[in-house]
Design an enzyme around this catalytic site. Structure first.
Site: not given
Length: 156
Positions: A57-59
Site C-alpha cells: 500500500g506504500h506504494f
C-alpha cells in the site's frame, strides 16, 4: 594498528534486541545493534526487504519505506540504548515510551534492498526523561534525522 587503537565493540543480535524491546512482528524495526556505549551512543541496522507488510500500500508501483516508520525505528534504537544504560529490560509493568520529536527531516526515500544504519546519541537525561539525537543513513547518505524523546513509564 596497535592494541591501544583497538576499541571493544558491543553488539547485539536479534535475540538480544528482542530482550530489550517489547515490539514484535510487524513492528520490530531493529534487526541488529552493531555497536553501543551505555549512556552515550548506539548504532543499529534495519534491513529493508520487499516483503515488509506495508509495501503493497506504500506504494504499489514504487515501494517506499514510510518516514514515520524510520522515526519509529530510530526511537526503538533509542529505547535499546536507554535500557542498556539503566541495565534494565522491558517488563509488563515498565516501558520506555516515545514521547516527542523535534526537527525531523527526510532527505531521501528508502526502498527495498536498502540497509538503514541508525545512530542515536544521548543528548540529555533528566530522571526518566531522555533526549536523543538520531540519524539514519543508507550507503553513507543521510535519509532521516531528528531529535527524539522517550520516557520511562510505570504501567502498573
Amino acid at each position: 594498528m596497535s592494541d591501544n587503537d583497538v576499541t571493544e565493540m558491543n553488539s547485539m543480535d536479534i535475540y538480544e534486541v528482542m530482550k530489550h524491546l517489547p515490539h514484535r512482528y510487524p513492528f520490530l524495526l531493529v534487526d541488529r545493534v552493531v555497536d553501543f556505549k551505555a549512556g552515550e551512543y548506539l548504532k543499529a541496522i534495519k534491513n529493508v526487504t520487499v516483503n515488509e507488510p506495508f509495501f503493497p500500500g506504500h506504494f504499489p508501483h514504487r515501494p517506499v519505506f514510510p518516514g514515520v516508520l524510520m522515526l519509529e525505528a530510530m526511537a526503538q534504537a533509542s529505547g535499546i540504548l536507554a535500557f542498556k544504560t539503566t541495565e534494565s529490560l522491558p517488563t509488563d509493568d515498565s516501558l520506555f515510551y516515545f514521547v516527542g520529536i523535534d526537527d525531523a527531516r527526510f532527505k531521501k526515500p528508502v526502498e527495498p534492498g536498502d540497509q538503514v544504519v541508525m545512530e542515536v546519541t544521548v543528548l540529555k537525561r533528566k530522571r526518566d526523561m531522555w533526549k536523543f539525537s538520531a540519524v539514519a543513513t543508507v550507503d553513507g547518505k543521510v535519509v532521516c534525522s531528528a531529535e527524539l524523546m522517550c520516557a520511562k513509564k510505570d504501567i502498573a
